[in-house]
Design a protein around this motif. Structure first.
Motif, PDB file in Angstrom:
ATOM      1  N   UNK A   1      10.769  68.268 -13.613  1.00  6.62           N
ATOM      2  CA  UNK A   1      11.943  68.775 -14.439  1.00  6.62           C
ATOM      3  C   UNK A   1      13.003  67.258 -14.976  1.00  6.62           C
ATOM      4  N   UNK A   2      13.402  66.978 -16.210  1.00 10.02           N
ATOM      5  CA  UNK A   2      14.698  66.094 -16.392  1.00 10.02           C
ATOM      6  C   UNK A   2      15.108  66.265 -17.929  1.00 10.02           C
ATOM      7  N   UNK A   3      16.082  66.196 -17.926  1.00  9.24           N
ATOM      8  CA  UNK A   3      17.033  65.762 -19.086  1.00  9.24           C
ATOM      9  C   UNK A   3      17.183  65.143 -19.797  1.00  9.24           C
ATOM     10  N   UNK A   4      16.773  63.863 -18.989  1.00  5.53           N
ATOM     11  CA  UNK A   4      16.995  62.098 -19.045  1.00  5.53           C
ATOM     12  C   UNK A   4      18.884  62.426 -18.557  1.00  5.53           C
ATOM     13  N   UNK A   5      18.960  62.739 -17.661  1.00  2.00           N
ATOM     14  CA  UNK A   5      20.666  62.815 -17.811  1.00  2.00           C
ATOM     15  C   UNK A   5      20.711  61.498 -15.952  1.00  2.00           C
ATOM     16  N   UNK A   6      19.821  61.822 -15.677  1.00  2.00           N
ATOM     17  CA  UNK A   6      19.985  60.419 -14.259  1.00  2.00           C
ATOM     18  C   UNK A   6      19.250  59.266 -14.470  1.00  2.00           C
ATOM     19  N   UNK A   7      18.736  59.318 -15.046  1.00  2.00           N
ATOM     20  CA  UNK A   7      17.929  58.295 -15.931  1.00  2.00           C
ATOM     21  C   UNK A   7      17.469  58.454 -17.532  1.00  2.00           C
ATOM     22  N   UNK A   8      18.292  57.094 -17.736  1.00  2.00           N
ATOM     23  CA  UNK A   8      18.326  57.170 -19.628  1.00  2.00           C
ATOM     24  C   UNK A   8      17.157  55.798 -20.073  1.00  2.00           C
ATOM     25  N   UNK A   9      16.505  55.399 -21.022  1.00  2.00           N
ATOM     26  CA  UNK A   9      15.639  54.842 -21.673  1.00  2.00           C
ATOM     27  C   UNK A   9      16.750  54.439 -22.898  1.00  2.00           C
ATOM     28  N   UNK A  10      16.334  53.274 -23.324  1.00  2.00           N
ATOM     29  CA  UNK A  10      16.682  53.547 -25.805  1.00  2.00           C
ATOM     30  C   UNK A  10      15.982  52.068 -25.587  1.00  2.00           C
TER      31      UNK A  10
END
Length: 539
Positions: free
Chosen positions: A303-312
């Motif tokens: 489960x993730x909320x994209x708080x630790x790793x992000x991509x853009x």
């Protein structure tokens, strides 16, 4: 001081008051009684049933009355359940039968006789062979009635004035339900995005119980920090068919001896990031027997909320790609921040499977890139999901496949806007005798320009000197690397000697067409080098 009113005025006032009173009374109209539905009779054919040696059914008969003289239909449901002689509680899945005036099939209750104002129905209840004791009781727990704008229901103590119950001798259920395996359903990958909204993971499994049959259960997921979610489930009858559904999947049988389930477990917004596992699966059968699987073998989800790793800054290059003649390669790249121990995997899902990503991610000019292949002549591939996994197992999710932020990426095919262009053509042979024409077909060789979309279809026409079509043929074809398209001119077996002109049309893979030396088409172009003439001579 007392003022005396004139006598005539008093008489007028009294007359007005009486008139007003008469008006009020005269306006009172009797209201018609509202239509009423009622259960006038209900009974089981047998007061006791023995199912210890074989299967058996007991017939329930009931009558519904309707005070509406204009009613044309009556419908409803009758619900039956088993009551444990051990605990005294209702146990097991209910059995709901639908009924309707005039309907005598199919697998539900049947209409027996009467009118919409008083009608009788019956249902044969298959009595379960297994319960939690040697005897049990079956009861009608609810009966509903509907007709036009009227509706009613009978339950509880009101049913006890009828013959609503019967007893059954049964076998004792000695085991609980079982499950062979648990798998993830619906998710492209074992990841779940939980941002500011809840998210649901599907778990697929098949429950079996060869004795009393599966009734209900719970599935519990446990996550980091002691968080957990428990979801109850059971199977239900389909709304508009005689089939059954457990969660989001249809199938199984009415007894619950075999029931495939796909159960959605919803994690709330803000659920802890990290690994969530199936902590328990509890199953109950129709006799109340229970099986508990603690920490069963089942896939976990991250489960993730994209708080630790992000991509853009997602990019596909080159785009569009030329896949007209063969599969084409391109590259999806992005900027990634917050990754621990680098990026271990980038997993990409495409709509309809027209493209696929392969190989390990690479670092290229400070960006993370993954190779993408687009199959031959696929028009477009929309990116449905991207999962970026770092070396520590943390995940960032994007795209509608995960109900996550959508990067809006699509791989497109290079557009083709020019119809096939012919540079020249030839016939071999160009002259045949009448007897040769009965078994030979001249070869038509077309030199077409190599353009974006290849030629993949051809139609060939043979015209006589009056411009009338003497023969025609059409079908698929292919274009060689140098642009050549080869076909044949079909000749009728009774073709007459004379001079004939060959015309043809070409179609390409983009759906564009061009026509050459076709006398009956206004959009036909003249063939470079002059027309192709076939001469048929006398023998």
């Amino acid at each position: 001081m007392f003022l005396r009113a004139p006598r005539g005025l008093l008489r007028g006032a009294l007359t007005l008051a009486l008139a007003a009173s008469a008006t009020v009374v005269g306006s009172t109209v009797a209201q018609a009684a509202a239509p009423q539905l009622a259960l006038s009779a209900l009974s089981w054919e047998q007061s006791s049933v023995d199912v210890t040696t074989d299967y058996a059914a007991n017939k329930l008969t009931w009558t519904v009355t309707n005070t509406d003289p204009d009613a044309e239909s009556v419908r409803g449901t009758v619900t039956m359940r088993m009551r444990s002689s051990v605990t005294g509680a209702l146990v097991g899945h209910d059995w709901v039968a639908r009924y309707e005036y005039g309907q005598t099939c199919c697998s539900d209750a049947g209409y027996v006789s009467g009118t919409p104002q008083e009608s009788t129905y019956q249902f044969h209840l298959p009595v379960r062979r297994y319960s939690d004791a040697a005897t049990t009781t079956w009861e009608v727990t609810k009966l509903t009635m509907d007709s036009d704008d009227a509706s009613a229901a009978v339950s509880g103590a009101r049913l006890k004035s009828f013959g609503y119950a019967f007893s059954a001798r049964t076998l004792i259920d000695s085991s609980g339900p079982t499950v062979d395996s648990i798998s993830l359903g619906g998710l492209r990958k074992p990841y779940l995005y939980v941002g500011d909204r809840s998210a649901t993971a599907l778990y697929d499994f098949t429950v079996q119980d060869g004795q009393s049959g599966f009734w209900k259960g719970t599935i519990k997921l446990a996550g980091p920090g002691g968080q957990s979610v428990t979801t109850p489930f059971t199977w239900e009858r389909e709304d508009y068919s005689t089939g059954f559904r457990c969660g989001s999947v249809s199938g199984g049988d009415r007894d619950g001896t075999y029931m495939p389930c796909s159960i959605g477990v919803t994690l709330p917004a803000g659920a802890a990031a990290g690994s969530w596992r199936v902590a328990s699966l509890v199953l109950k059968n129709n006799a109340g027997g229970q099986t508990t699987y603690k920490n069963p073998t089942a896939p976990s989800i991250t489960v993730t909320s994209n708080a630790a790793v992000q991509a853009d800054d997602f990019t596909i290059s080159p785009n569009p790609v030329d896949n007209w003649r063969d599969s084409a390669k391109t590259e999806l790249s992005m900027s990634v921040t917050g990754a621990r121990k680098g990026v271990s995997a980038v997993r990409v899902d495409f709509e309809y499977g027209g493209c696929y990503a392969s190989g390990d991610p690479i670092v290229k000019d400070g960006r993370i890139a993954v190779a993408v292949t687009m199959y031959r002549q696929i028009e477009r591939c929309r990116v449905e999901g991207i999962a970026v996994v770092d070396g520590g197992g943390a995940v960032a999710l994007y795209g509608p496949a995960y109900a996550a932020p959508d990067p809006g990426l699509t791989v497109n095919r290079l557009p083709s806007t020019t119809a096939p262009v012919v540079l020249g053509a030839s016939l071999d042979p160009a002259t045949l005798t009448a007897s040769e024409a009965s078994y030979r077909s001249p070869t038509l060789t077309i030199r077409a320009a190599v353009q974006t979309a290849p030629v993949d279809g051809i139609s060939v026409y043979l015209y006589d000197t009056d411009g009338e079509v003497a023969s025609q043929s059409f079908g698929g074809t292919s274009q060689a690397e140098d642009g050549t398209v080869t076909s044949w001119v079909y000749l009728p077996w009774d073709i007459k000697p004379g001079r004939y002109t060959v015309g043809f049309g070409l179609d390409d893979a983009a759906g564009l067409s061009s026509h050459w030396d076709m006398a009956d088409r206004s959009d036909s172009r003249s063939l470079p080098g002059g027309p192709l003439v076939l001469t048929i001579t006398e023998d």
